[in-house]
Scaffold this motif. Structure first.
Motif, PDB file in Angstrom:
ATOM      1  N   SER A  87       0.677  -1.192   0.012  1.00  0.00           N
ATOM      2  CA  SER A  87      -0.034  -0.039   0.265  1.00  0.00           C
ATOM      3  C   SER A  87       0.920   1.148   0.107  1.00  0.00           C
ATOM      4  O   SER A  87       1.752   1.367   0.934  1.00  0.00           O
ATOM      5  CB  SER A  87      -0.954   0.038   1.125  1.00  0.00           C
ATOM      6  N   ASP A 141      -1.492   2.901  10.969  1.00  0.00           N
ATOM      7  CA  ASP A 141      -2.838   2.153  10.379  1.00  0.00           C
ATOM      8  C   ASP A 141      -2.559   1.626   8.919  1.00  0.00           C
ATOM      9  O   ASP A 141      -3.318   0.868   8.706  1.00  0.00           O
ATOM     10  CB  ASP A 141      -3.818   3.586  10.295  1.00  0.00           C
ATOM     11  N   GLN A 178      -3.335  -2.349   7.986  1.00  0.00           N
ATOM     12  CA  GLN A 178      -4.501  -2.866   7.186  1.00  0.00           C
ATOM     13  C   GLN A 178      -3.674  -4.245   6.334  1.00  0.00           C
ATOM     14  O   GLN A 178      -4.492  -5.051   5.933  1.00  0.00           O
ATOM     15  CB  GLN A 178      -4.699  -1.875   6.330  1.00  0.00           C
ATOM     16  N   ARG A 219      -4.233  -8.914   7.589  1.00  0.00           N
ATOM     17  CA  ARG A 219      -4.821  -9.752   6.551  1.00  0.00           C
ATOM     18  C   ARG A 219      -4.034 -11.035   6.705  1.00  0.00           C
ATOM     19  O   ARG A 219      -4.491 -12.248   5.953  1.00  0.00           O
ATOM     20  CB  ARG A 219      -4.743  -9.333   5.313  1.00  0.00           C
TER      21      ARG A 219
END
Length: 456
Positions: free
Chosen positions: A164, A372, A376, A380
């Protein structure tokens, strides 16, 4: 002869021969069977026959006589030596007429460069799902690589991978801007809201056919979508592909109800068509790894951090000062554009934009915004993957698989599968040292995992 046919087809349809049509013509000249073409292009013999039938029909209309596989060679030879009449000796090499169709040979391009649609006015574009990201920094090498794969090598399935914030979406948007005119249709869709495959297919066909959704027939299937991708040159970008993967499982494992996306990726990578599907994802879909090894028209690009010059542009745009300290900051956060933007904002808030005051701290600082982002991705992971990254984070040096096996007491097959999964998520770095392969976490990820371990 093939160049002549290409000019004839272009004069009638405003489209040059695609790869399958050219293969059909070559097979007719060489007395080969359609079944051999079907095997080469990973499609059915029936599909090859359908394309051939349409091709013979168009040529018959152009030439004013019946053209088929059996008489193609003799018909075209007569066209070359009898039916083509030069207007005058001065223009013999520049201009010819076949059945009232004018062919200006200098003006027309060969099939090799026919994909350049830079002046084509008909491209239809749908980018309402694409985010507005600006400005764009660097990535010239990656852009050139992707443009070559899609526009020149006609790759059917392209995957852009990375953590990300690494810049997948920004790169894809810039790529679309550069190559959009080479396609009939360009459409960007996000899977963030997890549309079922049937919904996505209906939406795509609605766009390609220019019909309202309620005007489409029910039971839209994958074969119908593939037909559009064969008839037209379409560029489809699917963003946030990781959204349809399960949490708590190894990379690329689909959520219940989304397994048929794997069939979509597989078939669009294997079957012949003239379009391109681009996937943007944190994790590599399992089908891609297998297709990459078997198919030259399937490729994958894993993004790394920005180069020093491009990363500095981000810090300059964020109005940081003390440029002589920027390299140290960029190296700490590995040139990840999002990470740098988050940290640059913190430096502005706490240190008045002075980088030197920030980098004097020994440890990597992760504020809540960056935590944060990392949460994410790490949340997972499967339980085995979490065990592995915690074990690696506690080591000061890179570790070998044999060390991890000793520490974690896991079956070798389970640990190796989990390590491959972490690699497909871009979370571990591989280091070749002599005859041994070692593994480590990216420094920012390692720091985050240590924080989580300390927090219990």
């Amino acid at each position: 002869m093939l160049k002549l046919v290409d000019r004839l087809i272009f004069s009638k349809t405003d489209k040059h021969l695609d790869d399958l049509q050219e293969a059909i013509l070559r097979s007719s000249l060489q007395n080969q069977k359609y079944s051999k073409i079907a095997e080469e292009f990973n499609c059915t013999e029936g599909h090859v026959k359908d394309i051939a039938s349409e091709l013979w029909k168009i040529l018959s209309e152009i030439l004013g006589e019946n053209v088929s596989k059996s008489n193609f060679r003799s018909t075209m030879q007569r066209c070359r030596f009898s039916n083509i009449s030069s207007v005058s000796s001065n223009f013999a090499t520049d201009f010819a007429r076949i059945n009232n169709i004018n062919l200006c040979q200098k003006a027309l391009q060969t099939p090799e460069v026919s994909q350049d649609r830079s002046h084509h006015p008909k491209t239809q574009i749908s980018l309402e799902d694409a985010p507005d990201i600006s400005p764009f920094f660097g990535r010239n090498e990656e852009l050139n690589q992707l443009e070559k794969a899609i526009a020149q090598q006609h790759s059917r399935l392209v995957t852009i991978l990375g953590m990300s914030g690494i810049g997948k979406t920004a790169l894809a948007l810039q790529l679309v801007e550069q190559i959009k005119d080479k396609f009939d249709y360009v459409i960007w869709r996000s899977l963030h809201s997890k549309p079922l495959l049937e919904e996505l297919q209906t939406n795509l066909i609605q766009f390609f056919s220019n019909q309202p959704e309620n005007g489409l027939k029910l039971n839209i299937n994958l074969s119908q979508l593939i037909e559009y991708l064969r008839k037209h040159r379409c560029l489809i970008i699917l963003d946030d592909v990781h959204s349809i993967f399960s949490k708590g499982q190894l990379a690329g494992c689909y959520e219940n109800g989304y397994e048929n996306y794997g069939e979509l990726f597989k078939r669009l990578g294997e079957l012949h068509h003239q379009s391109c599907l681009v996937l943007l994802s944190w994790d590599k879909p399992r089908e891609i790894a297998k297709l990459e090894a078997e198919n030259r028209q399937v490729c994958c690009l894993e993004l790394q951090g920005l180069d020093l010059r491009s990363a500095k542009e981000i810090l300059r745009e964020k109005r940081l000062v003390e440029e002589e300290k920027w390299q140290e900051l960029i190296e700490k956060y590995q040139g990840n554009p999002l990470w740098l933007k988050i940290i640059a904002t913190m430096i502005q808030d706490l240190f008045g934009g002075r980088v030197g005051e920030f980098v004097k701290y020994d440890n990597l600082l992760l504020n809540e915004d960056l935590k944060d982002v990392l949460f994410q991705e790490c949340d997972r992971l499967s339980e085995i993957e979490k065990q592995i990254i915690c074990s690696i984070a506690e080591e000061t040096e890179a570790v070998a698989i044999s060390q991890l096996l000793s520490h974690l007491q896991l079956p070798a097959s389970e640990l190796i599968n989990a390590m491959q999964s972490l690699g497909r998520r871009s979370l571990i770095a591989k280091i070749n040292q002599g005859n041994e392969t070692l593994f480590n976490l990216q420094p920012v990820v390692k720091q985050y995992v240590k924080i989580r371990i300390n927090e219990g």
